[in-house]
Scaffold this motif. Structure first.
Motif, PDB file in Angstrom:
ATOM      1  N   LEU A 478      -9.139 -23.557 -42.159  1.00 28.33           N
ATOM      2  CA  LEU A 478     -10.243 -22.672 -42.535  1.00 28.33           C
ATOM      3  C   LEU A 478     -10.080 -22.309 -44.001  1.00 28.33           C
ATOM      4  CD1 LEU A 478     -10.148 -20.210 -39.498  1.00 28.33           C
ATOM      5  CD2 LEU A 478     -11.405 -22.347 -39.701  1.00 28.33           C
ATOM      6  N   THR A 479     -11.176 -22.426 -44.738  1.00 29.59           N
ATOM      7  CA  THR A 479     -11.136 -21.976 -46.129  1.00 29.59           C
ATOM      8  C   THR A 479     -12.034 -20.758 -46.243  1.00 29.59           C
ATOM      9  OG1 THR A 479     -10.986 -24.292 -46.733  1.00 29.59           O
ATOM     10  CG2 THR A 479     -11.366 -22.738 -48.518  1.00 29.59           C
ATOM     11  N   PHE A 480     -11.491 -19.673 -46.880  1.00 31.30           N
ATOM     12  CA  PHE A 480     -12.281 -18.447 -47.011  1.00 31.30           C
ATOM     13  C   PHE A 480     -13.072 -18.435 -48.305  1.00 31.30           C
ATOM     14  CE2 PHE A 480      -8.529 -16.852 -44.443  1.00 31.30           C
ATOM     15  CZ  PHE A 480      -9.193 -16.972 -43.232  1.00 31.30           C
ATOM     16  N   LYS A 481     -14.135 -17.644 -48.270  1.00 36.10           N
ATOM     17  CA  LYS A 481     -14.969 -17.533 -49.465  1.00 36.10           C
ATOM     18  C   LYS A 481     -14.203 -16.863 -50.600  1.00 36.10           C
ATOM     19  CE  LYS A 481     -19.500 -17.435 -47.355  1.00 36.10           C
ATOM     20  NZ  LYS A 481     -19.368 -17.004 -45.955  1.00 36.10           N
ATOM     21  N   ASP A 482     -13.543 -15.763 -50.278  1.00 40.88           N
ATOM     22  CA  ASP A 482     -12.816 -15.005 -51.294  1.00 40.88           C
ATOM     23  C   ASP A 482     -11.404 -14.762 -50.808  1.00 40.88           C
ATOM     24  OD1 ASP A 482     -15.337 -14.359 -52.801  1.00 40.88           O
ATOM     25  OD2 ASP A 482     -15.741 -13.391 -50.862  1.00 40.88           O
ATOM     26  N   GLU A 483     -10.639 -14.138 -51.659  1.00 43.97           N
ATOM     27  CA  GLU A 483      -9.296 -13.761 -51.249  1.00 43.97           C
ATOM     28  C   GLU A 483      -9.373 -12.778 -50.108  1.00 43.97           C
ATOM     29  OE1 GLU A 483      -7.506 -13.973 -55.696  1.00 43.97           O
ATOM     30  OE2 GLU A 483      -6.986 -12.222 -54.482  1.00 43.97           O
ATOM     31  N   GLN A 484      -8.579 -13.011 -49.089  1.00 45.20           N
ATOM     32  CA  GLN A 484      -8.524 -12.100 -47.964  1.00 45.20           C
ATOM     33  C   GLN A 484      -7.119 -11.513 -47.912  1.00 45.20           C
ATOM     34  OE1 GLN A 484     -11.342 -11.827 -45.764  1.00 45.20           O
ATOM     35  NE2 GLN A 484     -12.352 -13.126 -47.292  1.00 45.20           N
ATOM     36  N   SER A 485      -7.003 -10.526 -47.065  1.00 43.66           N
ATOM     37  CA  SER A 485      -5.672  -9.943 -46.917  1.00 43.66           C
ATOM     38  C   SER A 485      -5.020 -10.480 -45.645  1.00 43.66           C
ATOM     39  CB  SER A 485      -5.786  -8.423 -46.849  1.00 43.66           C
ATOM     40  OG  SER A 485      -6.584  -8.101 -45.731  1.00 43.66           O
ATOM     41  N   ARG A 486      -3.864  -9.930 -45.337  1.00 48.52           N
ATOM     42  CA  ARG A 486      -3.092 -10.355 -44.174  1.00 48.52           C
ATOM     43  C   ARG A 486      -3.914 -10.343 -42.886  1.00 48.52           C
ATOM     44  NH1 ARG A 486       2.201 -10.498 -42.146  1.00 48.52           N
ATOM     45  NH2 ARG A 486       3.176 -10.196 -44.158  1.00 48.52           N
ATOM     46  N   GLU A 487      -4.915  -9.424 -42.818  1.00 43.01           N
ATOM     47  CA  GLU A 487      -5.699  -9.320 -41.579  1.00 43.01           C
ATOM     48  C   GLU A 487      -6.406 -10.630 -41.214  1.00 43.01           C
ATOM     49  OE1 GLU A 487      -6.511  -5.748 -43.536  1.00 43.01           O
ATOM     50  OE2 GLU A 487      -4.442  -6.184 -42.859  1.00 43.01           O
ATOM     51  N   ALA A 488      -6.887 -11.332 -42.236  1.00 42.64           N
ATOM     52  CA  ALA A 488      -7.602 -12.580 -41.972  1.00 42.64           C
ATOM     53  C   ALA A 488      -6.680 -13.562 -41.262  1.00 42.64           C
ATOM     54  CB  ALA A 488      -8.103 -13.179 -43.280  1.00 42.64           C
ATOM     55  N   TRP A 489      -5.431 -13.551 -41.697  1.00 44.90           N
ATOM     56  CA  TRP A 489      -4.437 -14.430 -41.077  1.00 44.90           C
ATOM     57  C   TRP A 489      -4.228 -14.019 -39.623  1.00 44.90           C
ATOM     58  CZ3 TRP A 489       1.457 -14.051 -42.621  1.00 44.90           C
ATOM     59  CH2 TRP A 489       2.189 -15.000 -41.883  1.00 44.90           C
ATOM     60  N   ASP A 490      -4.057 -12.689 -39.430  1.00 43.81           N
ATOM     61  CA  ASP A 490      -3.833 -12.196 -38.073  1.00 43.81           C
ATOM     62  C   ASP A 490      -5.000 -12.518 -37.161  1.00 43.81           C
ATOM     63  OD1 ASP A 490      -1.407 -11.218 -38.801  1.00 43.81           O
ATOM     64  OD2 ASP A 490      -2.183  -9.223 -39.348  1.00 43.81           O
ATOM     65  N   GLU A 491      -6.196 -12.369 -37.730  1.00 45.14           N
ATOM     66  CA  GLU A 491      -7.397 -12.627 -36.934  1.00 45.14           C
ATOM     67  C   GLU A 491      -7.446 -14.100 -36.506  1.00 45.14           C
ATOM     68  OE1 GLU A 491     -12.205 -11.922 -37.408  1.00 45.14           O
ATOM     69  OE2 GLU A 491     -10.809 -11.190 -38.944  1.00 45.14           O
ATOM     70  N   ALA A 492      -7.121 -14.956 -37.447  1.00 41.66           N
ATOM     71  CA  ALA A 492      -7.140 -16.388 -37.147  1.00 41.66           C
ATOM     72  C   ALA A 492      -6.135 -16.714 -36.053  1.00 41.66           C
ATOM     73  CB  ALA A 492      -6.827 -17.183 -38.399  1.00 41.66           C
ATOM     74  N   ARG A 493      -4.990 -16.039 -36.106  1.00 41.71           N
ATOM     75  CA  ARG A 493      -3.937 -16.286 -35.121  1.00 41.71           C
ATOM     76  C   ARG A 493      -4.390 -15.936 -33.716  1.00 41.71           C
ATOM     77  NH1 ARG A 493       1.607 -14.702 -37.577  1.00 41.71           N
ATOM     78  NH2 ARG A 493       0.429 -12.822 -37.971  1.00 41.71           N
ATOM     79  N   ARG A 494      -5.318 -14.963 -33.643  1.00 42.57           N
ATOM     80  CA  ARG A 494      -5.759 -14.504 -32.324  1.00 42.57           C
ATOM     81  C   ARG A 494      -6.935 -15.304 -31.775  1.00 42.57           C
ATOM     82  NH1 ARG A 494      -4.638  -9.340 -34.683  1.00 42.57           N
ATOM     83  NH2 ARG A 494      -6.838  -9.149 -35.234  1.00 42.57           N
ATOM     84  N   LEU A 495      -7.403 -16.277 -32.537  1.00 44.39           N
ATOM     85  CA  LEU A 495      -8.530 -17.091 -32.062  1.00 44.39           C
ATOM     86  C   LEU A 495      -8.128 -17.836 -30.797  1.00 44.39           C
ATOM     87  CD1 LEU A 495      -9.855 -18.566 -35.425  1.00 44.39           C
ATOM     88  CD2 LEU A 495     -11.122 -17.050 -33.888  1.00 44.39           C
ATOM     89  N   PRO A 496      -9.083 -18.110 -29.899  1.00 46.42           N
ATOM     90  CA  PRO A 496      -8.733 -18.758 -28.626  1.00 46.42           C
ATOM     91  C   PRO A 496      -8.128 -20.154 -28.837  1.00 46.42           C
ATOM     92  CG  PRO A 496     -11.126 -18.610 -28.912  1.00 46.42           C
ATOM     93  CD  PRO A 496     -10.517 -17.790 -29.990  1.00 46.42           C
ATOM     94  N   GLY A 497      -7.066 -20.430 -28.118  1.00 49.59           N
ATOM     95  CA  GLY A 497      -6.459 -21.755 -28.161  1.00 49.59           C
ATOM     96  C   GLY A 497      -5.517 -21.976 -29.312  1.00 49.59           C
ATOM     97  N   VAL A 498      -5.393 -21.007 -30.185  1.00 51.34           N
ATOM     98  CA  VAL A 498      -4.535 -21.204 -31.355  1.00 51.34           C
ATOM     99  C   VAL A 498      -3.083 -20.892 -30.999  1.00 51.34           C
ATOM    100  CG1 VAL A 498      -3.965 -20.356 -33.657  1.00 51.34           C
ATOM    101  CG2 VAL A 498      -6.348 -20.750 -33.009  1.00 51.34           C
ATOM    102  N   ASP A 499      -2.202 -21.886 -31.233  1.00 50.23           N
ATOM    103  CA  ASP A 499      -0.788 -21.723 -30.964  1.00 50.23           C
ATOM    104  C   ASP A 499      -0.093 -21.067 -32.123  1.00 50.23           C
ATOM    105  OD1 ASP A 499      -0.372 -22.582 -28.482  1.00 50.23           O
ATOM    106  OD2 ASP A 499       0.153 -24.645 -29.004  1.00 50.23           O
ATOM    107  N   HIS A 500      -0.532 -21.463 -33.298  1.00 49.01           N
ATOM    108  CA  HIS A 500       0.257 -21.147 -34.465  1.00 49.01           C
ATOM    109  C   HIS A 500      -0.681 -21.163 -35.664  1.00 49.01           C
ATOM    110  CE1 HIS A 500       3.762 -20.942 -36.970  1.00 49.01           C
ATOM    111  NE2 HIS A 500       3.484 -22.084 -37.577  1.00 49.01           N
ATOM    112  N   ALA A 501      -0.503 -20.216 -36.574  1.00 38.70           N
ATOM    113  CA  ALA A 501      -1.357 -20.188 -37.763  1.00 38.70           C
ATOM    114  C   ALA A 501      -0.519 -19.883 -38.990  1.00 38.70           C
ATOM    115  CB  ALA A 501      -2.463 -19.150 -37.599  1.00 38.70           C
ATOM    116  N   GLU A 502      -0.830 -20.545 -40.093  1.00 35.25           N
ATOM    117  CA  GLU A 502      -0.101 -20.291 -41.329  1.00 35.25           C
ATOM    118  C   GLU A 502      -1.103 -20.066 -42.459  1.00 35.25           C
ATOM    119  OE1 GLU A 502       2.500 -23.599 -41.925  1.00 35.25           O
ATOM    120  OE2 GLU A 502       3.778 -23.075 -40.215  1.00 35.25           O
ATOM    121  N   PRO A 503      -0.808 -19.097 -43.320  1.00 33.38           N
ATOM    122  CA  PRO A 503      -1.744 -18.801 -44.413  1.00 33.38           C
ATOM    123  C   PRO A 503      -1.516 -19.694 -45.634  1.00 33.38           C
ATOM    124  CG  PRO A 503       0.088 -17.283 -44.500  1.00 33.38           C
ATOM    125  CD  PRO A 503       0.383 -18.226 -43.360  1.00 33.38           C
ATOM    126  N   LEU A 504      -2.560 -19.876 -46.401  1.00 31.24           N
ATOM    127  CA  LEU A 504      -2.461 -20.555 -47.690  1.00 31.24           C
ATOM    128  C   LEU A 504      -3.078 -19.639 -48.728  1.00 31.24           C
ATOM    129  CD1 LEU A 504      -3.667 -24.224 -47.056  1.00 31.24           C
ATOM    130  CD2 LEU A 504      -1.314 -23.455 -47.459  1.00 31.24           C
TER     131      LEU A 504
END
Ligand SMILES: Nc1ncnc2c1ncn2[C@@H]1O[C@H](COP(=O)(O)OP(=O)(O)O)[C@@H](O)[C@H]1O
Ligand SMILES: [Mg+2]
Lengths: 792, 290
Positions: A478-504
Motif C-alpha cells: 500500500l502506498t499512502f498519499k502523504d506521510e502517515q504516522s504509526r497508526e496507519a501501520w497499525d491499521e494495516a496490520r489489523r486488516l482481515p487476513g493480514v499475517d504481518h505488516a511492515e512500514p516503509l
C-alpha cells in the motif's frame, strides 16, 4: 540470353542444397537488416506522428499546489513556447465484479474540446458534454480490458470521497504510450487506468480552484535538446510551491522506455545482420572456390577460345551476384513479414493510434544491394582464383591434389596413435584451409549468437526472480498519499487476513555533494525487515546501518562520494529544509540509484517520531479473506496506490518474458541456420571434391555409413572447434550488452554461463547432425561407379 | 533466294561441298578470311596487317630460336630448345614426338596460351612475343581455333550451346547450324556432352573451333582418346578443314602413322626439332592404318 548465362543458370539449379545453405544464411542476414530496420522506422514514425498529434510535452513540473497566476511565469522563460497547467492525482478505482483494487491516474482536461499539450486521441464515444459535470474519458486499453463502454457509470475514490462518474468516451495519449503502474515495469491494462475528467470537476473535487499541481510545457526547437537550463530556472521560480519533480521528455517514463526500445532496434539492426552476412560471405567463398576449382578446364578452354579475363571474371562474379540477388529478395520478403510480427508485438504493449507495418522501398533496395554486395564479396576470391589459372591448363590433365604431410604428422608419437579415419579427417581439415576457416568462423558466430540470446533470456528471468522472490517478498503493497504516522501501520496490520505488516518511509529529495547534485529518494525500512530485503548483486542482504545512509554504487559514483563522506539532502516535500547526513555504506545493487536507511533514523532525521508512507503486507495463503481485505483497502482514504505482487509477476511474465522468448526463439533458430548451413555447405563441397575418393572407398568395401562417418568426423572437428571458440565470444558479447545497459534505472545481472554453454554445445551438435543427415543422404544416393569412370 | 547475300551463298556452297565429300580444291581467294580493318585499334593492327599479308606471303607463323624453361622450385626444366619453325598458310602440319617431348608446350606457344622463355614468335609480320595480354586474347579469339585431346566441352551446355560459346565472341562466325552440319551432328544439337560418345564430343569440339571461322586450327592429340574408326573420321574432318576451307591445321600426335596425312612433318625429341620434312603426296586419312 548469352550462352554463358545459360550455363550459369543450369549451374545454379544443379547446386541445389549448397545454394540453399548459403542463400538461407544470407537471406536471414538481409531479413534481420530489413526487419529490424522496418520495425525501427515503424516505431519512429508512429512515435513522431503520435507525439505531434498529441502535442507531446517537452517537460513537466510536478508541484504540490500552485496558483495558476503564478505558474504563468514559466511561459515567459526563454525557450518556452507554451505551457499547460493541469491537475493530476492518483486514485483507487472500485469496479463492480473486480475484487482487487485498481490504480488510477486522474487528469484534468478542458471542459470544452480544444487542443492542449499532452492531448488525447478519442477512440470510442465522444468528448465531455454539457449535460453533467461528472463525466469521464477512460484510457482505451483499460476500458477494453475491463469491458467498460461509454454510457456506463464507474466509481472512483477521489480525495477521500466516493465519486460516481459517467463514461462518455475512451481515448489514448502519447504520454502514456507505455503505461506502467507503481512497482512494475510492464503495462497491466486491467489494473491501471487513466481517467480524464473535466477541469471544473477536478478543481472542485480536489479543492484546486484556480490552482494546479502539474505544469506541462513545450520548448522551442532550438532548446529542445537541452531542457536542463529551462527546468533549472523553472524550479527556482516555483520553489516556494514545492517542485516534486522536474522531468524533461527524455526522462519521461513512457518516452524513455519507447526510446530505449527504438535505440536497441537500431543497435541490433547493425550487429546481427553484420554477423550473418559475414558468415554468408565466407561460406559462399568456400562454394565459389570449389566452383572455380571444378571449372579449371572450362576456364582454360574459354581462355583458349579467346574469352577475355574480364569476361570470365564477370561470369563467375555473376554466380555470386545471382545468389546475392535471390537471397536479398527472399530476405526482404522474410524481413517484411518479420517486421509485421515484431510490430504487432509492439502494438500489444505500446499504445499507438495506428502502429502499422509499412513497406519501405529504400530498405528493400538497400537489402537487395546488401545481398548483392555480400554475394560479390563471397565470390570475389573464387573469381580471382579463376583468373590466376594459366590458359594452358586446358591442355593438361588435372594435377593430383597436393598431398604432403600436415603439421601434426611431425609429431609421430601422437600421429601414430590416431586411427586411420581420424588421420584422414585431420589431413582434410588442415589441407582445405579456407573451408576449415569458414566452418570454424560460422560455428563460432552461431554459438556467439545463441550464447548471447540464451544468456539474455536467463538474465531476464533471473532479474524477475531476484526482484520478486528475493527483494520484494510482500503480497500486497500500500502506498499512502502523504506521510502517515504509526497508526496507519497499525491499521494495516489489523486488516482481515493480514499475517504481518511492515512500514516503509520513502523520502524524495535532492542529494548534493560538492558540485554534484541529483534528485532521488531514500527508502527507510525497519531493521530486520522481512518483506523488503535490499540485496547486493551476490544476493546477500544489505546491512542497513543504524545511522547514516546506504548508497548503491551507481548513486555513489554519480555523487562522487565515499564511505564516511557527508552529503546534503533537501526533501522535495514538506518543509524542505536541508540536512547533512553521513554515507555509512556503499553496496552493489541491480537497482540503479536506490538509497536506504533505517526507518527510525530517517524519521528522526525528518523530525518525526515514526513516519510511514507505505505498508507492506504478508497475507494468509488460504484466500478466504480476499474479498474482505480488498473491500477494506478500497475504502482506506489514505491509500494512493495498491500493488498486488501476484498481478505484477503475472503481467511481467505475460508481456516481457513471453515477448522475449519469441525474440530468443527466433535468434536461436537463426543461429541454427548458420550451424546447419555451414556444415551442409562444407560437407557437400568436400563430398563433391572427393567423389573419386569416395568411389574408391566404396570399391574397397566401405559402406555408405562408414564413408559418411569420415565426413562426420571433419564436421565435428570444425563445428566443434568453432562452437568452443564461440562460447566465450558469446559471453563477451553479452558482457558488452550488460555494460551498455548499465543505466541509472537498473543493471542486468551477469550470470554464470556454464549452463548456457552446454545448451549451445547441444544446439550446435543437433543442427550439425541434422545437416550431416542431408550429407549422408547424398552419400547414399551417389552414383559412385559413375564417379570412377568420368574424368574431372 | 534472291535476297540471300553472296557471303551466305558462299558458305552454303562450302557446306554442300563438304557434306557431299566433294574433294575439289576450293579456290583460296574465296576461302581466305575477310579480314577488313577493324574499329578496335590493336585488333585492327593484327588483322589489317594479316590481311595485307594474306595473299603476299604464305608464312603464317614463324618461330625463331624459341626456348621454354619451366622453373619448379630449384629445378628448372628445359622443355623447348632452339626451336625454329615456319608454318605456312593452308597446309597441314604434323608435330610428332614421344610423350613429354614438349609438343603441347609448343602448341600452346603457337596458340598464344603460353609465353616463351627465349626467342621470338611472329604472326605474319607481327611479333607475337610482344603482344599485350589483350592482344593475345584477340589473337586467340580471331585467329586460332583449338581442338583438345579431351574435347573440353562445357558440361552444362548442349552441343549447340557449346558451339555458341565460340560464335558469340567471334567477329565473323559461321552459322551454328552449319558448323554442326559440317561435322555431321545436326541431329545431336540438343544433347549434353555426357550424352555423347567421345567421337561425337570431339566433333562438337571441332565444330566449336571451326564456327569461329579461324585462320589456324590447333589440335592437341585430337584422336588420342578415340578409337580407331572414330579417330579416322575426326582426322578426315581436320584434313578437310585445310583442303576445303583453307585453314592452316596443326596436329599434334605421338602416332607416326597419322603424320602421313600432313603436308609437312616435324619431329620433336626432348624439346628439340630432330627432323623436319615435306610430304609431297599426303595420304587421305582413310588410307592410313595404325
Ligand atoms: N606448367 C609446367 N610446369 C612444369 N613443367 C611442365 C609444365 N608443363 C609441362 N611441363 C613439362 O614439360 C615437358 C613437356 O610437356 P608437354 O609439352 O606437355 O609434352 P608432350 O605434350 O609432348 O607430352 C614435360 O616433361 C612436362 O612435365
Ligand atoms: Mg601433350
Amino acid at each position: 540470353m548469352k550462352v554463358l548465362d545459360r550455363k550459369l543458370l543450369r549451374e545454379l539449379r544443379s547446386t541445389g542444397f549448397l545454394l540453399l545453405a548459403v542463400g538461407s544464411i544470407m537471406a536471414i542476414g538481409v531479413s534481420a537488416y530489413n526487419a529490424l530496420g522496418s520495425a525501427y522506422r515503424n516505431l519512429t514514425i508512429a512515435q513522431r506522428l503520435y507525439y505531434a498529434d498529441c502535442r507531446m510535452a517537452d517537460f513537466s513540473l510536478d508541484l504540490k499546489k500552485a496558483p495558476l497566476a503564478d505558474v504563468a511565469v514559466i511561459a515567459q522563460l526563454p525557450g518556452v513556447v507554451e505551457i499547460r497547467p493541469r491537475i493530476q492525482f492518483f486514485a483507487t478505482v472500485d469496479l463492480e465484479n473486480v475484487v482487487e483494487p485498481i490504480n488510477g491516474i486522474v487528469i484534468s482536461m478542458p471542459n470544452e474540446r480544444r487542443q492542449v499539450i499532452d492531448d488525447i486521441v478519442l477512440r470510442q464515444g465522444g468528448y465531455f458534454t454539457d449535460r453533467r459535470d461528472n463525466e469521464v474519458i477512460l484510457n482505451d486499453a483499460f476500458a477494453r480490458a475491463n469491458k467498460i463502454y461509454p454510457g456506463m457509470w464507474i466509481h472512483l475514490l477521489l480525495n477521500n470521497r466516493r465519486q460516481e462518474l459517467f463514461v462518455v468516451g475512451t481515448a489514448i495519449s502519447s504520454e502514456f504510450t507505455y503505461l506502467v503502474g507503481p512497482g512494475s515495469f510492464v503495462p497491466d491494462a486491467k489494473r491501471l487506468g487513466v481517467f480524464y475528467v473535466k477541469q471544473t470537476f477536478a478543481e472542485e473535487v480536489f479543492d484546486f480552484q484556480g490552482a494546479c499541481n502539474q505544469v506541462l510545457g513545450r520548448l522551442a526547437p532550438s532548446v529542445r535538446d537541452r531542457p536542463e537550463e529551462v527546468l533549472r530556472r523553472a524550479e527556482i521560480l516555483l520553489d516556494s510551491y514545492g517542485v516534486l519533480a522536474a522531468v524533461p521528455l527524455r526522462d519521461q517514463p513512457s518516452n524513455r522506455f519507447l526510446s530505449n526500445e527504438i535505440m536497441g532496434l537500431r543497435a541490433f539492426g547493425v550487429i546481427n545482420p553484420a554477423i550473418f552476412l559475414a558468415v554468408a560471405a565466407l561460406v559462399l567463398n568456400v562454394l565459389m572456390s570449389r566452383l572455380a576449382e571444378q571449372q579449371r578446364v572450362v576456364v582454360g578452354t574459354l581462355k583458349a577460345l579467346g574469352y577475355s579475363r574480364g569476361a570470365i571474371f564477370w561470369h563467375f562474379l555473376k554466380f555470386g551476384l545471382a545468389v546475392g540477388a535471390f537471397s536479398g529478395l527472399a530476405g526482404c520478403a522474410l524481413g517484411y513479414w518479420l517486421a509485421g510480427g515484431m510490430t504487432a508485438m509492439y502494438d500489444t504493449f505500446f499504445e499507438f493510434p495506428n502502429l502499422e507495418n509499412r513497406f519501405y522501398p529504400d530498405l528493400t533496395v538497400k537489402g537487395l544491394a546488401i545481398g548483392l554486395a555480400c554475394g560479390m564479396l563471397g565470390s570475389f576470391h573464387g573469381a580471382r582464383q579463376v583468373l590466376q589459372l594459366e590458359p594452358a591448363v586446358a591442355m593438361r590433365p588435372k594435377p593430383p591434389a597436393d598431398g604432403g604431410a600436415i603439421l601434426l604428422e611431425r609429431w609421430p608419437a601422437l600421429w601414430r596413435r590416431l586411427s586411420f579415419p581420424a588421420r584422414m579427417a585431420l589431413r582434410n581439415v588442415f589441407r582445405s584451409r579456407l573451408r576449415t576457416a569458414a566452418g570454424i568462423f560460422a560455428a563460432a558466430m552461431g554459438a556467439t549468437l545463441s550464447v548471447d540470446a540464451l544468456l539474455l533470456a536467463f538474465e531476464t528471468s533471473y532479474m524477475v526472480d531476484f526482484q520478486f522472490e528475493l527483494i520484494q517478498r510482500s503480497d500486497i503493497d500500500l502506498t499512502f498519499k502523504d506521510e502517515q504516522s504509526r497508526e496507519a501501520w497499525d491499521e494495516a496490520r489489523r486488516l482481515p487476513g493480514v499475517d504481518h505488516a511492515e512500514p516503509l518511509f520513502d523520502v524524495s529529495c535532492t542529494f548534493t555533494h560538492g558540485s554534484h547534485s541529483r534528485k532521488g529518494g531514500i527508502t527507510g525500512i525497519l531493521p530486520g525487515a522481512t518483506l523488503m530485503i535490499p540485496r547486493d548483486t551476490e544476493g546477500r542482504p544489505l546491512r542497513i546501518p543504524e545511522s547514516g545512509l546506504l548508497l548503491t554504487r551507481k548513486m555513489a559514483q554519480l555523487l562522487h562520494v565515499r564511505v564516511g563522506d557527508e552529503i546534503e539532502l533537501r526533501p522535495t516535500k514538506g518543509l524542505r529544509e536541508s540536512r547533512r547526513v553521513r554515507v555509512a555504506e556503499i553496496a552493489d545493487s541491480f537497482l540503479g540509484v536506490a538509497v536506504y536507511a533505517d526507518i527510525h533514523f530517517l524519521s528522526t532525521l525528518m523530525n518525526e517520531e515514526l513516519a510511514v508512507t507505505g505498508v507492506q503486507l504478508k497475507v494468509r495463503t488460504d484466500g478466504s479473506y480476499r474479498k474482505d481485505l480488498f473491500r477494506e483497502i478500497k475504502q482506506l482514504p489514505a491509500v494512493q496506490a495498491v500493488s498486488v505482487r501476484a498481478d505484477i509477476i503475472r503481467s511481467v511474465r505475460e508481456t516481457l518474458v513471453q515477448n522475449q522468448h519469441v525474440f530468443i526463439g527466433l535468434l536461436v533458430m537463426f543461429a541454427g541456420v548458420i550451424f546447419f548451413g555451414s556444415v551442409l555447405n562444407s560437407s557437400l563441397v568436400s563430398l563433391q571434391e572427393r567423389q573419386r575418393e569416395v568411389a574408391t572407398l566404396r570399391v574397397l568395401g566401405y559402406g555408405p555409413w562408414q564413408v559418411g562417418s569420415l565426413f562426420l568426423r571433419e564436421s565435428v572437428l570444425t563445428n566443434g572447434i568453432g562452437t568452443l571458440v564461440g562460447l566465450p565470444l558469446g559471453y563477451l558479447l553479452n558482457y558488452g550488452i550488460v555494460v551498455a545497459y548499465d543505466t541509472e534505472m537498473f543493471r542486468i545481472p551477469l550470470i554464470d554461463p556454464t549452463q548456457v554453454w552446454f545448451i549451445v554445445i547441444g544446439l550446435g551438435a543437433a543442427f550439425g547432425l541434422a545437416a550431416h543427415l542431408v550429407v549422408q543422404r547424398s552419400i547414399h544416393r551417389m552414383d559412385w561407379l559413375d564417379a570412377l569412370k568420368t574424368r574431372e | 533466294m534472291l535476297g540471300r547475300s553472296p557471303r551466305r551463298r558462299r558458305r552454303r556452297a562450302l557446306a554442300e561441298s563438304y557434306s557431299t565429300g566433294n574433294h575439289r580444291r576450293v579456290e583460296p581467294r574465296c576461302l581466305s578470311f575477310d579480314l577488313r580493318p577493324l574499329a578496335c585499334c590493336e585488333e585492327s593492327n593484327i588483322l589489317s596487317q594479316a590481311e595485307s599479308r594474306a595473299s603476299a606471303s604464305s608464312v603464317l607463323l614463324r618461330l625463331e630460336n624459341v626456348g621454354k624453361t619451366y622453373h619448379m622450385g630449384e629445378v628448372s626444366v628445359n622443355v623447348l630448345r632452339h626451336v625454329a619453325l615456319e608454318i605456312r598458310d593452308r597446309q597441314v602440319l604434323a608435330i610428332l614426338g614421344p610423350s613429354g617431348s614438349g609438343k603441347s608446350t609448343l602448341l600452346n606457344i603457337i596458340g598464344g596460351l603460353d609465353s616463351v622463355s627465349e626467342g621470338r614468335v611472329w604472326y605474319r609480320d607481327r611479333e607475337m612475343t610482344a603482344f599485350s595480354p589483350r592482344e593475345l586474347t584477340t589473337y586467340r579469339r580471331e585467329i586460332v581455333g583449338f581442338v583438345f585431346q579431351f574435347y573440353n566441352l562445357v558440361p552444362n551446355l548442349t552441343a549447340r550451346e557449346n558451339v555458341m560459346v565460340s560464335t558469340e565472341i567471334s567477329r565473323r562466325p559461321l552459322d551454328v547450324e552449319e558448323a554442326l552440319r559440317l561435322v555431321g551432328l545436326s541431329d545431336r544439337a540438343e544433347h549434353f556432352p555426357s550424352q555423347m560418345s567421345g567421337g561425337e564430343q570431339q566433333r562438337v569440339s571441332i565444330a566449336r573451333a571451326l564456327a569461329k571461322n579461324p585462320e589456324l586450327l590447333l589440335c592437341d592429340e585430337p584422336t588420342g582418346a578415340l578409337d580407331y574408326d572414330t579417330g579416322k573420321r575426326v582426322l578426315r574432318l581436320l584434313v578437310d578443314a585445310c583442303r576445303k576451307l583453307g585453314k592452316t591445321v596443326v596436329i599434334i600426335t605421338h602416332n607416326a602413322a597419322i603424320a602421313q596425312v600432313a603436308d609437312h612433318v616435324i619431329r620433336l625429341r626432348s624439346g628439340e626439332i630432330v627432323e623436319a620434312h615435306d610430304n609431297p603426296d599426303p595420304a587421305p586419312p582413310e588410307e592410313i592404318t595404325w
